[in-house]
Design a protein around this motif. Structure first.
Motif, mmCIF file in Angstrom:
data_model
loop_
_atom_site.group_PDB
_atom_site.id
_atom_site.type_symbol
_atom_site.label_atom_id
_atom_site.label_comp_id
_atom_site.label_asym_id
_atom_site.label_seq_id
_atom_site.Cartn_x
_atom_site.Cartn_y
_atom_site.Cartn_z
ATOM 1 N N PRO A 19 13.256 0.002 10.893
ATOM 2 C CA PRO A 19 13.670 -1.406 11.042
ATOM 3 C C PRO A 19 12.721 -2.380 10.334
ATOM 4 O O PRO A 19 13.171 -3.313 9.661
ATOM 5 C CB PRO A 19 13.658 -1.617 12.559
ATOM 6 N N GLY A 20 11.421 -2.167 10.477
ATOM 7 C CA GLY A 20 10.462 -3.049 9.821
ATOM 8 C C GLY A 20 10.541 -2.958 8.310
ATOM 9 O O GLY A 20 10.491 -3.980 7.614
ATOM 10 N N ALA A 21 10.656 -1.721 7.780
ATOM 11 C CA ALA A 21 10.775 -1.547 6.333
ATOM 12 C C ALA A 21 12.040 -2.218 5.811
ATOM 13 O O ALA A 21 12.031 -2.859 4.752
ATOM 14 C CB ALA A 21 10.775 -0.060 5.987
ATOM 15 N N ALA A 22 13.147 -2.093 6.565
ATOM 16 C CA ALA A 22 14.412 -2.706 6.139
ATOM 17 C C ALA A 22 14.296 -4.230 6.097
ATOM 18 O O ALA A 22 14.816 -4.880 5.174
ATOM 19 C CB ALA A 22 15.530 -2.285 7.082
ATOM 20 N N LEU A 23 13.605 -4.802 7.079
ATOM 21 C CA LEU A 23 13.464 -6.257 7.127
ATOM 22 C C LEU A 23 12.617 -6.776 5.965
ATOM 23 O O LEU A 23 12.978 -7.771 5.317
ATOM 24 C CB LEU A 23 12.842 -6.678 8.453
ATOM 25 N N VAL A 24 11.495 -6.111 5.691
ATOM 26 C CA VAL A 24 10.640 -6.605 4.616
ATOM 27 C C VAL A 24 11.294 -6.365 3.251
ATOM 28 O O VAL A 24 11.137 -7.174 2.328
ATOM 29 C CB VAL A 24 9.241 -5.959 4.693
ATOM 30 N N PRO A 68 9.625 7.182 13.124
ATOM 31 C CA PRO A 68 10.571 6.506 12.226
ATOM 32 C C PRO A 68 11.256 5.280 12.815
ATOM 33 O O PRO A 68 11.689 4.403 12.055
ATOM 34 C CB PRO A 68 11.603 7.601 11.914
ATOM 35 N N PHE A 69 11.390 5.191 14.127
ATOM 36 C CA PHE A 69 12.170 4.107 14.718
ATOM 37 C C PHE A 69 11.318 2.925 15.179
ATOM 38 O O PHE A 69 11.785 1.785 15.151
ATOM 39 C CB PHE A 69 12.990 4.639 15.908
ATOM 40 N N MET A 70 10.093 3.180 15.578
ATOM 41 C CA MET A 70 9.237 2.097 16.081
ATOM 42 C C MET A 70 7.951 1.931 15.296
ATOM 43 O O MET A 70 7.306 0.894 15.369
ATOM 44 C CB MET A 70 8.909 2.330 17.558
ATOM 45 N N GLY A 71 7.531 2.950 14.543
ATOM 46 C CA GLY A 71 6.263 2.888 13.839
ATOM 47 C C GLY A 71 5.100 3.027 14.806
ATOM 48 O O GLY A 71 5.272 3.239 16.006
ATOM 49 N N HIS A 110 -2.143 -0.498 1.850
ATOM 50 C CA HIS A 110 -2.258 -0.933 0.450
ATOM 51 C C HIS A 110 -0.932 -0.830 -0.296
ATOM 52 O O HIS A 110 -0.907 -0.595 -1.517
ATOM 53 C CB HIS A 110 -3.344 -0.130 -0.286
ATOM 54 N N ASN A 111 0.155 -0.963 0.419
ATOM 55 C CA ASN A 111 1.488 -1.059 -0.189
ATOM 56 C C ASN A 111 2.388 -1.719 0.846
ATOM 57 O O ASN A 111 2.474 -1.262 1.992
ATOM 58 C CB ASN A 111 2.025 0.309 -0.576
ATOM 59 N N LEU A 112 3.059 -2.774 0.432
ATOM 60 C CA LEU A 112 3.851 -3.581 1.364
ATOM 61 C C LEU A 112 4.907 -2.759 2.088
ATOM 62 O O LEU A 112 4.991 -2.771 3.333
ATOM 63 C CB LEU A 112 4.506 -4.730 0.592
ATOM 64 N N PHE A 113 5.726 -2.018 1.349
ATOM 65 C CA PHE A 113 6.845 -1.292 1.953
ATOM 66 C C PHE A 113 6.363 -0.118 2.799
ATOM 67 O O PHE A 113 6.865 0.124 3.898
ATOM 68 C CB PHE A 113 7.806 -0.821 0.859
ATOM 69 N N ILE A 114 5.377 0.621 2.283
ATOM 70 C CA ILE A 114 4.847 1.764 3.031
ATOM 71 C C ILE A 114 4.170 1.297 4.318
ATOM 72 O O ILE A 114 4.302 1.927 5.376
ATOM 73 C CB ILE A 114 3.872 2.578 2.158
ATOM 74 N N ASP A 115 3.461 0.169 4.239
ATOM 75 C CA ASP A 115 2.762 -0.321 5.414
ATOM 76 C C ASP A 115 3.743 -0.717 6.517
ATOM 77 O O ASP A 115 3.517 -0.417 7.698
ATOM 78 C CB ASP A 115 1.882 -1.513 5.043
ATOM 79 N N TYR A 116 4.826 -1.378 6.156
ATOM 80 C CA TYR A 116 5.811 -1.780 7.171
ATOM 81 C C TYR A 116 6.577 -0.572 7.698
ATOM 82 O O TYR A 116 6.968 -0.541 8.870
ATOM 83 C CB TYR A 116 6.765 -2.831 6.609
ATOM 84 N N PHE A 117 6.793 0.427 6.852
ATOM 85 C CA PHE A 117 7.428 1.661 7.331
ATOM 86 C C PHE A 117 6.515 2.369 8.325
ATOM 87 O O PHE A 117 6.965 2.862 9.367
ATOM 88 C CB PHE A 117 7.740 2.570 6.146
ATOM 89 N N ARG A 118 5.227 2.407 8.023
ATOM 90 C CA ARG A 118 4.273 3.065 8.921
ATOM 91 C C ARG A 118 4.130 2.307 10.239
ATOM 92 O O ARG A 118 4.084 2.919 11.316
ATOM 93 C CB ARG A 118 2.899 3.162 8.235
ATOM 94 N N THR A 119 4.068 0.988 10.182
ATOM 95 C CA THR A 119 3.741 0.210 11.383
ATOM 96 C C THR A 119 4.961 -0.171 12.219
ATOM 97 O O THR A 119 4.869 -0.243 13.448
ATOM 98 C CB THR A 119 2.988 -1.072 10.994
ATOM 99 N N LEU A 120 6.105 -0.431 11.566
ATOM 100 C CA LEU A 120 7.295 -0.868 12.307
ATOM 101 C C LEU A 120 8.500 0.034 12.069
ATOM 102 O O LEU A 120 9.627 -0.331 12.430
ATOM 103 C CB LEU A 120 7.640 -2.319 11.935
ATOM 104 N N GLY A 121 8.292 1.180 11.450
ATOM 105 C CA GLY A 121 9.364 2.141 11.267
ATOM 106 C C GLY A 121 10.437 1.667 10.291
ATOM 107 O O GLY A 121 10.233 0.731 9.515
#
Length: 426
Positions: A320-325, A289-292, A307-318
């Motif tokens: 923080p990444g989801a919050a930024l996108v 959850p914190f770093m992806g 294949h989903n912008l928010f889910i992909d950033y949550f998976r890859t960058l946790g």
């Protein structure tokens, strides 16, 4: 040189598969984007002083957030399974630093409006060229039941074409010349979109056209102009929609069959597979959850992204990444909604004011199309990221011009000077 570079960049983004360097798609586009960023960002502080504070604040906030995404992506190289793929997220954000400052810099120069018209014209021309190549099946643009053109996947071609459709429609409505040519361009891109076989983007492209013409009709009704045009548009809209479905059935029977299945409540294989992919991606995000798992990392051996912008950033960058996108999307959508509402209530008269208002509506729908498309496809990949940044930069330009034209001529005698430098003045 900056104008030539941005035009070359527009040409290159339509051929990511043909502009490889060392086997990496879109490498030439990235090098051109990096050059544009280095040239324009240096002078951006001076350029920003000529922007209206709303446009300057949006550009600064979005680019600052994108910069944070770049930093997180680079840091994720320390723990990612494939560190090289982290550059996927970096490349996508670099296009923002290249395009927004470059368009702002060009627009504030003498003859800035002409430069922006060339950028828009290049986007339309390349969409038509790509669509024609796909239609005739030349080279790598061969068609069976899905065509990727010169992109890596058919969905990427669909995203690009659905994002450009509202720009062509807006130029068709706003221009008093070449309307027959622009109508042909619109038809060609629609055919290219059908040939791509991307069902989501076909629906999104047609719906985007309906949204644009619906907003334009509201604009005309509020101004009590062209009532016959509004009536004819209302009558012809369902006819054109049915005609587009019949054309899709003729040109791409497989896409029509799957689309009919989905619209009738059936479960197409692509929808089921995406739901499974989203579930796996969310589980991976919850596990890190914190770093992806690291920017740009594939979902195991299943898919290159979620294949989903928010889910992909949550998976890859946790988180923080989801919050930024999410912050980027919320900022941009708030700006889009504000621009549309301001345009609908604008009382400015004159041919120039009408043209600018129409382009604000067209670029707004284009940005909307790209964001929605990335909830089912590409996840803001580097091959299509430019099709988000370019319409957004054009929207910022036309919104700034709109503000300039709304300014009291007595307080701003340079409104009709016709130079690019006054278009963003407060």
């Amino acid at each position: 040189m900056l104008q030539a570079s941005i035009l070359l960049l527009i040409v290159s983004i339509w051929f990511p598969g043909a502009t490889r360097i060392a086997g990496t798609d879109g490498s030439l586009s990235f090098l051109l984007a990096l050059f544009c960023a280095l040239v324009s960002v240096v002078a951006y502080a001076e350029t920003a002083r000529r922007l209206h504070r709303a446009e300057a604040a949006l550009a600064t906030a979005v680019l600052a957030t994108s910069g944070c995404i770049i930093v997180l992506s680079l840091l994720s190289m320390l723990y990612a399974d494939n560190p090289i793929r982290t550059m996927r997220a970096v490349f996508a954000q670099v296009f923002g630093f290249a395009i927004i400052p470059a368009v702002a810099a060009l627009s504030t120069r003498p003859g800035g409006s002409v430069a922006i018209d060339r950028i828009l014209g290049a986007m339309i021309a390349m969409s038509v060229v790509t669509s024609c190549l796909v239609t005739i099946g030349l080279g790598d643009a061969r068609f069976v039941d899905r065509a990727e053109g010169y992109f890596k996947h058919a969905n990427q071609l669909g995203i690009a074409l659905s994002a450009v459709l509202p720009l062509i429609a807006a130029k068709l409505v706003a221009s008093r010349r070449h309307r027959v040519l622009l109508l042909g361009c619109l038809a060609a891109v629609l055919v290219g979109l059908m040939k791509s076989g991307s069902k989501t983007n076909f629906v999104l492209g047609v719906a985007g056209l309906g949204m644009f013409f619906g907003l334009y009709s509201i604009y005309l009704v509020r101004r009590k102009q062209s009532p016959l045009t509004v009536i004819l548009g209302t009558i012809s809209a369902p006819i054109l929609f049915e005609a587009s479905l019949m054309t899709l059935q003729f040109l791409n029977p497989r896409a029509y069959r799957l689309l009919s299945l989905q619209l009738s409540g059936g479960e197409a294989h692509s929808v089921v597979s995406r739901q499974r992919l989203w579930s796996i991606s969310i589980d991976l995000g919850l596990s890190h959850p914190f770093m992806g798992v690291g920017a740009g990392q594939p979902v195991g051996n299943i898919a290159p992204h979620s294949h989903n912008l928010f889910i992909d950033y949550f998976r890859t960058l946790g988180v923080p990444g989801a919050a930024l996108v999410i912050a980027v999307v919320v900022l941009v959508l708030a700006y889009v909604v504000s621009a549309v509402l301001r345009t609908l209530v604008d009382n400015g008269r004159g041919e120039r004011a009408t043209e600018v208002n129409v382009m604000v509506l067209g670029t707004s729908v284009s940005v909307w199309n790209y964001i929605v498309a990335n909830q089912m496809s590409d996840s803001f990949g580097p091959s299509t990221a430019a099709f988000f940044w370019l319409p957004l930069a054009l929207l910022i330009f036309y919104r700034g011009m709109q503000r300039s034209l709304q300014t009291d001529p007595v307080k701003n005698p340079k409104v009709y000077a016709g130079t690019g430098s006054q278009l963003f003045e407060y």
